[in-house]
Write a protein that holds these residues in place. Structure first.
Motif, PDB file in Angstrom:
ATOM      1  N   ASP A 291       0.843  -1.261   0.204  1.00  0.00           N
ATOM      2  CA  ASP A 291       0.170  -0.105  -0.007  1.00  0.00           C
ATOM      3  C   ASP A 291       0.918   1.332   0.079  1.00  0.00           C
ATOM      4  O   ASP A 291       0.464   2.340   0.263  1.00  0.00           O
ATOM      5  CB  ASP A 291      -1.004   0.011   1.255  1.00  0.00           C
ATOM      6  N   LEU A 292       2.193   1.128  -0.571  1.00  0.00           N
ATOM      7  CA  LEU A 292       3.186   2.157  -0.455  1.00  0.00           C
ATOM      8  C   LEU A 292       3.255   2.329  -2.062  1.00  0.00           C
ATOM      9  O   LEU A 292       3.835   1.293  -2.649  1.00  0.00           O
ATOM     10  CB  LEU A 292       4.481   2.037   0.429  1.00  0.00           C
ATOM     11  N   HIS A 293       3.146   3.339  -2.615  1.00  0.00           N
ATOM     12  CA  HIS A 293       3.145   3.481  -3.978  1.00  0.00           C
ATOM     13  C   HIS A 293       4.253   4.574  -4.479  1.00  0.00           C
ATOM     14  O   HIS A 293       4.830   5.505  -3.542  1.00  0.00           O
ATOM     15  CB  HIS A 293       1.773   3.887  -4.677  1.00  0.00           C
ATOM     16  N   GLU A 294       4.510   4.525  -5.650  1.00  0.00           N
ATOM     17  CA  GLU A 294       5.641   5.438  -6.423  1.00  0.00           C
ATOM     18  C   GLU A 294       5.003   6.765  -6.649  1.00  0.00           C
ATOM     19  O   GLU A 294       5.914   7.745  -6.906  1.00  0.00           O
ATOM     20  CB  GLU A 294       6.156   4.857  -7.664  1.00  0.00           C
ATOM     21  N   ASP A 295       3.531   7.028  -6.713  1.00  0.00           N
ATOM     22  CA  ASP A 295       3.013   8.371  -7.061  1.00  0.00           C
ATOM     23  C   ASP A 295       2.027   8.569  -6.286  1.00  0.00           C
ATOM     24  O   ASP A 295       1.208   7.718  -5.725  1.00  0.00           O
ATOM     25  CB  ASP A 295       3.029   8.515  -8.583  1.00  0.00           C
ATOM     26  N   GLY A 296       1.524   9.937  -6.164  1.00  0.00           N
ATOM     27  CA  GLY A 296       0.418  10.296  -5.699  1.00  0.00           C
ATOM     28  C   GLY A 296       0.486  11.814  -5.104  1.00  0.00           C
ATOM     29  O   GLY A 296       1.294  12.530  -5.708  1.00  0.00           O
ATOM     30  N   SER A 297      -0.445  12.169  -4.084  1.00  0.00           N
ATOM     31  CA  SER A 297      -0.326  13.717  -3.767  1.00  0.00           C
ATOM     32  C   SER A 297       0.610  14.137  -2.973  1.00  0.00           C
ATOM     33  O   SER A 297       1.249  13.302  -2.015  1.00  0.00           O
ATOM     34  CB  SER A 297      -1.697  13.917  -3.059  1.00  0.00           C
ATOM     35  N   TRP A 344      10.358   8.862  -2.781  1.00  0.00           N
ATOM     36  CA  TRP A 344       9.277   9.462  -2.067  1.00  0.00           C
ATOM     37  C   TRP A 344       8.043   8.332  -2.446  1.00  0.00           C
ATOM     38  O   TRP A 344       7.896   7.661  -3.328  1.00  0.00           O
ATOM     39  CB  TRP A 344       8.620  10.704  -2.808  1.00  0.00           C
ATOM     40  N   LEU A 345       7.532   7.994  -1.281  1.00  0.00           N
ATOM     41  CA  LEU A 345       6.336   6.909  -1.193  1.00  0.00           C
ATOM     42  C   LEU A 345       5.043   7.452  -0.688  1.00  0.00           C
ATOM     43  O   LEU A 345       4.976   8.412   0.260  1.00  0.00           O
ATOM     44  CB  LEU A 345       6.864   5.745  -0.214  1.00  0.00           C
ATOM     45  N   TYR A 346       4.109   7.130  -1.337  1.00  0.00           N
ATOM     46  CA  TYR A 346       2.605   7.780  -1.105  1.00  0.00           C
ATOM     47  C   TYR A 346       1.876   6.622  -0.527  1.00  0.00           C
ATOM     48  O   TYR A 346       1.284   5.570  -1.444  1.00  0.00           O
ATOM     49  CB  TYR A 346       2.276   8.188  -2.326  1.00  0.00           C
ATOM     50  N   PRO A 347       1.315   6.703   0.646  1.00  0.00           N
ATOM     51  CA  PRO A 347       0.560   5.615   1.174  1.00  0.00           C
ATOM     52  C   PRO A 347      -0.801   5.923   1.076  1.00  0.00           C
ATOM     53  O   PRO A 347      -1.214   6.832   0.813  1.00  0.00           O
ATOM     54  CB  PRO A 347       0.695   5.999   2.641  1.00  0.00           C
TER      55      PRO A 347
END
Length: 366
Positions: A291-297, A344-347
């Motif tokens: 649930d940790l992703h490479e992109d997001g806000s 950077w990780l986006y939860p």
């Protein structure tokens, strides 16, 4: 098949150690139920009490609505599979599988019928004339299971039966056990320390810690809605990550402050935290590696110092640190981050769990 009920069961030893504490569980007829937990949690002791190999210190054990506390093992209508196979080395596979039936004086034709049916189901018909020392580990375990199947017990007990097999054989045998359960509709109580086995085999899983049941639920329920931090950390591979956060505000926005990082939260979550009195308090945040992703806000991100990159073909595991705490992130194979780099990780905040620091209870538990 059998239904089993354990009512306020306790197990204490003469040295004062209490291995199992107030164990309450209803096992339905035909259910495949797993006891899981770390070494020493009491799962094998509980299984041995059901089998009659350990006395129950207090409480009641019911098997098919009959009080079984004082029944001998042979009177309980069950069979047990151990991790060490328990085969007679001087007997052939056929003789090993037939032994228990001969002891019970079944007719020769019935014995032959049961042995050959079980051998066909387990795909060991071609091994019936061999001795155990000529078999592989997986074949020996099939024979051990076959020796139980032929007796047609109403209850199967299995104590870490796959622990001596290599990873590939364990996977194969998990499939075989699932097939056996479907075909026989057997009631199975299965003990393991391997949560992957638990998740793939069990209708329900009993998670234990220090002799106490932590949670009883389906695999999906345990994974998505753990009752406390222990269950959340035990279920899932790789394990859930934990980071300490402060529930606070920045202007009109409620956030979870994680060291120097800020995670924006929804109004719904803000209301729940406020209702429970957690605004201005520290909590433990749990987030699974997937649930940790490479992109997001940019309003919700954490920077990870990557220490070890594991390329596994279908996925990449990044091991490193966030605010000094160990973290694992499961990335797609396209991820190019290498050792000693930062990412950077986006939860996914819809998947985040929050735990009370004192009680370790999941404050979002439904």
């Amino acid at each position: 098949m059998a239904n089993v009920s354990l009512v306020s069961v306790n197990k204490s030893y003469s040295n004062g150690f209490q291995a199992v504490k107030d164990f309450n569980l209803e096992i339905r007829d035909g259910e495949f139920i797993i006891f899981v937990g770390p070494s020493g949690c009491g799962k094998s002791t509980t299984l041995r009490m059901v089998a009659g190999l350990e006395d129950i210190s207090s409480g009641e054990l019911w098997i098919d609505n009959q009080l079984a506390n004082f029944l001998e093992p042979g009177e309980r209508g069950l069979s047990m599979v151990f991790q060490n196979y328990a085969l007679y080395p001087y007997m052939s596979v056929y003789e090993n599988m037939a032994f228990g039936l001969r002891v019970n004086h079944l007719e020769k034709a019935e014995i032959d019928k049961r042995v050959r049916e079980a051998a066909e189901l387990l795909q060991i018909s071609h091994l019936l004339d061999r001795k155990p020392n000529a078999l592989s580990g997986g074949q020996k375990q099939r024979v051990a299971i076959g020796s139980v199947l032929v007796r047609k017990p109403k209850l199967f007990l299995m104590d870490e039966p796959l622990s001596n097999l290599d990873a590939k054989l364990r996977t194969q045998m998990r499939v075989e056990l699932a097939k056996i359960h479907r075909q026989f509709g057997a009631t199975i109580i299965y003990v393991t320390h391997d949560q992957v086995e638990a998740m793939t085999l069990g209708d329900r899983i009993v998670v234990m810690k220090e002799g106490v049941i932590q949670q009883v639920a389906s695999p999906n329920e345990l994974y998505n809605n753990p009752v406390n931090q222990f269950v959340a950390g035990f279920i899932g591979s790789p394990a859930m990550n934990f980071l300490k956060v402060l529930v606070t505000r920045e202007g009109e926005q409620a956030i979870l402050k994680c060291g120097e990082y800020r995670l924006a939260i929804s109004k719904i979550l803000e209301r729940r935290l406020q209702e429970k009195g957690y605004l201005g308090k520290e909590l433990m945040l749990g987030i699974r590696p997937e649930d940790l992703h490479e992109d997001g806000s940019e309003t919700c991100r954490l920077q990870m110092n990557v220490m070890v990159r594991e390329g596994l073909g279908a996925e990449v595991l990044l091991h490193g640190e966030i605010i000094g705490e160990p973290v694992c992130a499961k990335m797609p194979p396209s991820c190019q981050v290498q050792n000693h780099e930062k990412i950077w990780l986006y939860p996914d905040m819809s998947k985040v769990k929050l735990f009370d620091l004192e009680t370790e209870e999941n404050i979002l538990y439904i």
